[in-house]
Motif scaffolding. Structure first.
Motif, PDB file in Angstrom:
ATOM      1  N   GLY A 120       0.783  -1.426  -0.151  1.00 13.69           N
ATOM      2  CA  GLY A 120       0.062  -0.243  -0.010  1.00 13.69           C
ATOM      3  C   GLY A 120       0.820   1.262   0.047  1.00 13.69           C
ATOM      4  O   GLY A 120       0.400   2.021  -0.686  1.00 13.69           O
ATOM      5  N   LEU A 121       1.811   1.397   0.792  1.00 14.85           N
ATOM      6  CA  LEU A 121       2.686   2.524   0.579  1.00 14.85           C
ATOM      7  C   LEU A 121       3.499   2.794  -0.474  1.00 14.85           C
ATOM      8  O   LEU A 121       3.702   3.788  -0.891  1.00 14.85           O
ATOM      9  N   GLN A 122       3.797   1.577  -1.253  1.00 10.87           N
ATOM     10  CA  GLN A 122       4.472   1.637  -2.445  1.00 10.87           C
ATOM     11  C   GLN A 122       3.462   2.384  -3.503  1.00 10.87           C
ATOM     12  O   GLN A 122       3.925   3.341  -4.267  1.00 10.87           O
ATOM     13  N   GLN A 123       2.373   1.952  -3.486  1.00  9.58           N
ATOM     14  CA  GLN A 123       0.966   2.701  -4.085  1.00  9.58           C
ATOM     15  C   GLN A 123       1.204   4.184  -4.124  1.00  9.58           C
ATOM     16  O   GLN A 123       0.924   5.022  -4.768  1.00  9.58           O
ATOM     17  N   PHE A 124       1.203   4.351  -2.610  1.00  5.70           N
ATOM     18  CA  PHE A 124       0.857   5.668  -2.095  1.00  5.70           C
ATOM     19  C   PHE A 124       2.076   6.626  -2.755  1.00  5.70           C
ATOM     20  O   PHE A 124       1.919   7.695  -3.183  1.00  5.70           O
ATOM     21  N   VAL A 125       3.426   5.952  -2.330  1.00  3.08           N
ATOM     22  CA  VAL A 125       4.563   6.896  -2.570  1.00  3.08           C
ATOM     23  C   VAL A 125       4.583   7.337  -4.325  1.00  3.08           C
ATOM     24  O   VAL A 125       4.838   8.250  -4.770  1.00  3.08           O
ATOM     25  N   HIS A 126       4.394   6.153  -5.114  1.00  7.53           N
ATOM     26  CA  HIS A 126       4.288   6.281  -6.702  1.00  7.53           C
ATOM     27  C   HIS A 126       3.194   7.505  -6.703  1.00  7.53           C
ATOM     28  O   HIS A 126       3.670   8.356  -7.597  1.00  7.53           O
ATOM     29  N   TRP A 127       1.925   7.287  -6.201  1.00 13.57           N
ATOM     30  CA  TRP A 127       1.110   8.597  -6.908  1.00 13.57           C
ATOM     31  C   TRP A 127       1.353   9.819  -6.221  1.00 13.57           C
ATOM     32  O   TRP A 127       1.466  10.735  -6.992  1.00 13.57           O
TER      33      TRP A 127
END
Length: 339
Positions: free
Chosen positions: A324-331
């Protein structure tokens, strides 16, 4: 398909809920007061993602926000405390379901600005309840919070636990929502379901929450404020899992006078220091840590018992904190154009 009102539609969870409901074929009406608790540009950009042609200069003049380019979505800038306009909207549109996500959020902000919370979260909520009662709404789904549990030692937090000792005004307003909803279910036969959200995060998230604050500090080379010297645990719940849970509730058939309250979390508390480690890995940057004591109104840990929601609707979170944090940082990197 249902006609659904989503309040707080330009907010973090509201935006994602509207998006999912539209994808599944519902007709959706969104309202939001677009207040300046955090950067309004983020809220307006969420609306653009939903097909609203936002005219910022009109918003700044308190006029209509913009035209609508999505045939199944309408949006209106409206505050829940505006009782008359809210009643007119309900009478005109005749919604099937109301998802009330509008609220003044944030535990820490409530310490210095208590009256704002009473207006938005108590006065606004009674206006929603009355509008639902007067217009025969089939189901009111509303946002509560894990904050109602206060500073408990016993874990996991269960809906059967007593929640009589909140440690912030924000938590007290959310507990009051549950009590008010119970009265309207009991006296007027209005079916209500309250959802106690546990630390929701993900793309398009709120700038006042830890994932956003920590990521921003990392990319700006500033220290991360680590409260209680890092000894905190949170049941972080990814936004897609939350939305799966909310839509599962909206899709359920309910009976008159039904009153329910559910935890909606990940059932897996994570250490704050592990959370920071995952953010560093996702961003490729090393954090500068500023260790501080516990903040007023904060709690040591949150941990959701989700058995009741699983049994009722089949809710099952799928997303690990690292993913989930990977997705957030990517955004975050794409939205703010950082590398």
């Amino acid at each position: 398909m249902k006609k659904i009102l989503v309040t707080g539609a330009a907010g973090f969870i509201g935006f994602h809920l509207v998006k999912r409901l539209l994808e599944t074929g519902h007709d959706v009406y969104g309202i939001d007061n677009l207040n300046a608790y955090y950067d309004v540009r983020l809220k307006l950009d969420r609306l653009r993602q939903l097909g609203i042609d936002v005219q910022e200069e009109n918003f700044l003049r308190q006029k209509e926000v913009g035209s609508n380019t999505h045939s199944h979505f309408k949006f209106l800038q409206l505050d829940l405390t505006d009782e008359h306009r809210l009643d007119v909207l309900f009478e005109k549109e005749q919604f099937d379901v109301v998802a009330n996500l509008a609220a003044q959020a944030g535990v820490r902000y409530s310490i210095d600005n208590p009256k704002v919370y009473v207006q938005s979260n108590v006065v606004g909520f009674i206006n929603i309840l009355e509008a639902c009662r007067q217009n025969n709404i089939k189901h009111l789904v509303y946002a509560s919070s894990s904050s109602v549990y206060g500073n408990r030692d016993e874990v996991p937090f269960s809906e059967n636990d007593r929640v009589d000792h909140p440690v912030s005004l924000y938590a007290a307003t959310k507990k009051s929502n549950e009590l008010m909803a119970h009265v309207y279910s009991h006296l007027y036969g209005l079916p209500t379901t309250g959802l106690r959200f546990f630390t929701v995060y993900g793309p398009w998230g709120r700038p006042d929450m830890a994932p956003f604050l920590f990521t921003k500090a990392l990319f700006e080379g500033k220290p991360i404020k680590v409260f209680n010297n890092g000894d905190l645990r949170r049941d972080f719940t990814y936004i897609d899992d939350i939305i799966q849970g909310v839509t599962g509730i909206i899709d359920k058939e309910v009976s008159q006078s039904d009153y329910r309250v559910f935890n909606i979390g990940n059932n897996n508390p994570e250490k704050l220091m592990d959370f920071i480690k995952f953010i560093q890995e996702s961003s490729g940057k090393e954090a500068k840590l500023d260790f501080l004591p516990m903040q007023a109104g904060d709690v040591f840990q949150t941990y959701a018992d989700i058995d009741q929601l699983q049994q009722y609707s089949g809710y099952k979170p799928q997303t690990s904190l690292k993913e989930g944090l990977q997705q957030f940082v990517h955004w975050y990197k794409e939205y703010y154009k950082v590398s």
